[in-house]
Design an enzyme around this catalytic site. Structure first.
Site, PDB file in Angstrom:
ATOM      1  N   TYR A  69       0.856  -1.189   0.000  1.00 43.70           N
ATOM      2  CA  TYR A  69       0.000   0.000   0.000  1.00 43.70           C
ATOM      3  C   TYR A  69       0.891   1.237   0.000  1.00 43.70           C
ATOM      4  O   TYR A  69       1.972   1.220  -0.576  1.00 43.70           O
ATOM      5  CB  TYR A  69      -0.984  -0.040   1.180  1.00 43.70           C
ATOM      6  N   ARG A 104      -9.226  10.455  -8.284  1.00 40.24           N
ATOM      7  CA  ARG A 104      -8.315  11.163  -7.375  1.00 40.24           C
ATOM      8  C   ARG A 104      -7.524  10.130  -6.584  1.00 40.24           C
ATOM      9  O   ARG A 104      -7.768   9.898  -5.412  1.00 40.24           O
ATOM     10  CB  ARG A 104      -9.113  12.073  -6.434  1.00 40.24           C
ATOM     11  N   LYS A 148      -6.117  -2.114  -0.828  1.00 35.43           N
ATOM     12  CA  LYS A 148      -6.955  -1.955   0.365  1.00 35.43           C
ATOM     13  C   LYS A 148      -7.481  -3.298   0.849  1.00 35.43           C
ATOM     14  O   LYS A 148      -7.455  -3.599   2.051  1.00 35.43           O
ATOM     15  CB  LYS A 148      -8.142  -1.036   0.048  1.00 35.43           C
ATOM     16  N   GLU A 206     -13.601   4.751  -2.534  1.00 37.89           N
ATOM     17  CA  GLU A 206     -12.184   5.066  -2.400  1.00 37.89           C
ATOM     18  C   GLU A 206     -11.720   5.949  -3.553  1.00 37.89           C
ATOM     19  O   GLU A 206     -11.921   5.620  -4.730  1.00 37.89           O
ATOM     20  CB  GLU A 206     -11.378   3.770  -2.382  1.00 37.89           C
ATOM     21  N   ASP A 207     -11.112   7.075  -3.216  1.00 33.18           N
ATOM     22  CA  ASP A 207     -10.438   7.944  -4.190  1.00 33.18           C
ATOM     23  C   ASP A 207     -11.349   8.436  -5.304  1.00 33.18           C
ATOM     24  O   ASP A 207     -10.956   8.510  -6.471  1.00 33.18           O
ATOM     25  CB  ASP A 207      -9.210   7.238  -4.764  1.00 33.18           C
ATOM     26  N   ASP A 254     -13.680   6.006   2.800  1.00 31.79           N
ATOM     27  CA  ASP A 254     -12.476   5.942   3.631  1.00 31.79           C
ATOM     28  C   ASP A 254     -11.697   7.242   3.595  1.00 31.79           C
ATOM     29  O   ASP A 254     -11.082   7.635   4.591  1.00 31.79           O
ATOM     30  CB  ASP A 254     -11.591   4.785   3.183  1.00 31.79           C
ATOM     31  N   ASP A 255     -11.700   7.946   2.452  1.00 29.47           N
ATOM     32  CA  ASP A 255     -10.961   9.205   2.349  1.00 29.47           C
ATOM     33  C   ASP A 255     -11.541  10.269   3.269  1.00 29.47           C
ATOM     34  O   ASP A 255     -10.817  11.145   3.749  1.00 29.47           O
ATOM     35  CB  ASP A 255     -10.974   9.709   0.899  1.00 29.47           C
ATOM     36  N   ASN A 283      -0.459  11.821   1.109  1.00 26.93           N
ATOM     37  CA  ASN A 283       0.187  10.659   0.493  1.00 26.93           C
ATOM     38  C   ASN A 283       0.318  10.875  -1.008  1.00 26.93           C
ATOM     39  O   ASN A 283      -0.492  11.582  -1.603  1.00 26.93           O
ATOM     40  CB  ASN A 283      -0.660   9.395   0.738  1.00 26.93           C
TER      41      ASN A 283
END
Length: 601
Positions: A139, A192, A210, A282-283, A305-306, A447
């Site tokens: 990850y 993203r 993930k 996610e993203d 999660d973001d 990150n």
């Protein structure tokens, strides 16, 4: 002499849907001839539903050289692997040796993915036993580099790629996935990816990574996990020109067509796997992440999660830092560099925590200040309007657009960055934080590492070792004035595996923000005084599996107490109940050690 036939059938039931992968029958015969009675002969009648070679090609079944001689004979793979029989410990040494010989982190990533593709149990055993060394590879930060070069590193498809061209047929595509008992899905549209921007179909590395952590850190069976990439095109011109790009080389679909596509996807998931199937977004781009969370959270079992995972892990770090600064939440002034989904999520969760401390919502929000690309978020600022959730944190204050000046003027005690602007926390910013606070709290959460607001070394050195530091990506230990600090990595992996484990095992249908607040509070309590003395705001990574279990257990207590659980009867010993679901990384034993060839008469 008449033939005596004894049939011995070896069966093994695998996977959650009890599919039968292999069935072989040895027939033992004894006959006579002119030379007298003959010795029994073993003849293999192959009734395999999976041929021997397919056993070795199936990562769920393959044990490589760890198959015993009896297993090799009964499963029809004798001779298909080298004659030596190795223990899993010996195999692990081979993996670690190969891992260490790779010349770069990207090569190590490719090696581990290849291992996962051929021997699932061994992959997870190695990952679980070497979390600190392996997690930065599978990850962040290495997965970001892997996503950028996904066209090169792509070897074998993992998960489902669902294209906008498949609109109207998403359910049928979900039915192509061989596992029927999926309990957790991680989905992205690649808009993203980390702080790297729009990577389109190359973003598949994120859901795969993930869900690897769902299993390695949360103990969720890999057969219950499904990574999905929703390919709606990409606006990244470099990908349009990339001959190795694996997705649609078209501009992103937006508007009603895009929304209808996401709606169909969510409906198809519920139809295929039920409304209790967890869907982790996610993203996604900021403009979609918040509205999808609000749109779906009360209908499906879902979280982002973001927004929520990042919020929980950052809040846990803040809660732990209070034990160092000897303050309450409401004693602090928080300044956020960036007002995207991560920082908005953190701000909202801290607001909820302060309200639990006894503050009013207005008092709690007054402690939080935010800076976006146009400067300090203030009411009526000349640089433009304020959209979305930012409005809740706008202040009646003069307009400022320089972070160094803002920090000097506001004198925050906690500075949090999650805007993927490398070097945003300049020397002047850090020195200003040190000048106005005995123990300044500085979180550089962006990150991958290349996007971090500052390094751990910069923060510790410029504050003479007085700062309380956390980052999103790992930084090495740093020695200042003779004292060595071990920077706390505020990785979402401390939160989402435990939350997912608790949600799945307890049958939570809708995930409210208080679940993430309880997860954050639980995580902060697991940080010992010894950890804090070393500069850690989180437990060491080698304890993260136990952390996930503790978080899941705490959440089980909470959801049963509040009526949010649907798995009944309520277990008395919730930790033991959750442990019973954990994935076992030890190899299956296909043939009992006590098994012997049957005697013949």
């Amino acid at each position: 002499m008449a033939y005596n036939i004894a049939a011995v059938t070896a069966r093994k039931i695998f996977s959650s849907n009890s599919s039968k992968f292999a069935q072989s029958c040895y027939v033992i015969t004894r006959g006579s001839s002119s030379d007298g009675p003959q010795e029994p002969k073993k003849e293999l009648i192959n009734h395999s539903r999976v041929r021997g070679i397919d056993i070795l090609r199936n990562p769920k079944l393959n044990k490589g050289t760890a198959f015993t001689l009896k297993e090799r004979q009964l499963m029809g793979i004798h001779g298909l692997v080298p004659p030596t029989v190795r223990s899993v410990e010996e195999q692990t040494i081979r993996v670690l040796t190969n891992f260490s010989k790779r010349s770069s982190d990207l090569d190590r990533f490719i090696y581990l993915m290849a291992l996962q593709d051929r021997n699932e149990k061994l992959f997870y055993k190695v990952l679980c036993e070497n979390v600190e060394e392996m997690m930065p590879i599978v990850y962040t930060p290495t997965v970001g580099q892997a996503c950028q070069q996904y066209g090169v590193v792509f070897r074998r498809p993992r998960g489902l790629f669902i294209s906008i061209k498949d609109k109207g047929h998403i359910y049928e595509i979900l039915c192509n996935w061989p596992e029927r008992n999926v309990k957790a899905i991680v989905v992205t549209d690649g808009e993203r990816i980390l702080g790297l921007g729009d990577l389109g179909a190359y973003g598949m590395g994120i859901p795969v990574g993930k869900l690897s952590l769902y299993t390695a850190l949360g103990g969720i069976h890999p057969a219950k996990c499904l990574p999905i990439l929703l390919d709606v095109g990409t606006n990244n011109e470099k990908l349009h020109e990339d001959p190795l790009y694996i997705g649609h080389c078209e501009p992103r679909v937006t508007g009603q067509e895009y929304d209808d596509f996401i709606d169909e996807f969510m409906q198809a998931v519920a139809k295929r796997y039920g409304y209790s199937c967890l869907v982790q977004f996610e993203d996604f781009g900021n403009h979609n992440a918040f509205r999808f969370l609000e749109k779906y959270r009360d209908v499906y079992c879902t979280f982002n999660d973001d927004i929520q995972g990042t919020a929980a892990v950052a809040a846990a770090g803040v809660f732990a830092s209070l034990r160092i600064t000897k303050t309450k939440l409401t004693d602090n002034k928080f300044l956020f560099q960036g007002a995207g989904e991560a920082n908005i999520g953190i701000a909202e969760l801290l607001t909820l925590a302060m309200i639990e401390e006894g503050a009013t919502e207005q008092e709690a929000r007054s402690k939080i200040w935010m800076v976006d690309s146009r400067g300090l978020i203030t009411k009526g600022r000349p640089s433009g309007g304020i959209s979305g959730h930012k409005k809740e944190f706008a202040k009646d204050y003069k307009h400022m657009d320089n972070l160094e000046e803002i920090v000097e003027d506001l004198k925050p005690s906690v500075l949090i960055g999650a805007a993927a602007i490398a070097g945003a926390f300049t020397e002047k910013v850090i020195l200003s934080m040190a000048a106005h606070n005995e123990r300044p709290v500085i979180f550089a959460l962006s990150n991958p590492t290349s996007k971090a607001e500052c390094s751990a070394e910069e923060a510790y050195t410029l504050t003479e070792g007085r700062c309380v530091f956390a980052s999103g990506s790992p930084f090495p230990a740093c020695t200042v004035n003779g004292k060595t600090f071990y920077p706390g990595q505020g990785n979402n992996a401390y939160i989402f595996p435990g939350v997912a484990l608790g949600v799945i095992t307890c049958g939570v249908r809708h995930i409210e923000d208080k679940i993430f607040l309880h997860a954050a509070q639980c995580l902060s309590k697991l940080v010992t005084d010894e950890n804090l003395a070393e500069g850690r705001l989180y437990p060491p990574l080698n304890q993260i599996q136990e952390v996930s279990l503790k978080i899941a257990t705490e959440l089980a207590e909470f959801v049963y107490r509040t009526g949010a659980a649907s798995a009944y009867p309520e277990p008395k010993d919730k930790e033991a109940y959750i442990r019973s679901f954990l994935y076992d990384t030890n190899y299956e034993q296909f043939v009992p050690d006590t098994w012997e060839w049957p005697e013949t008469k």
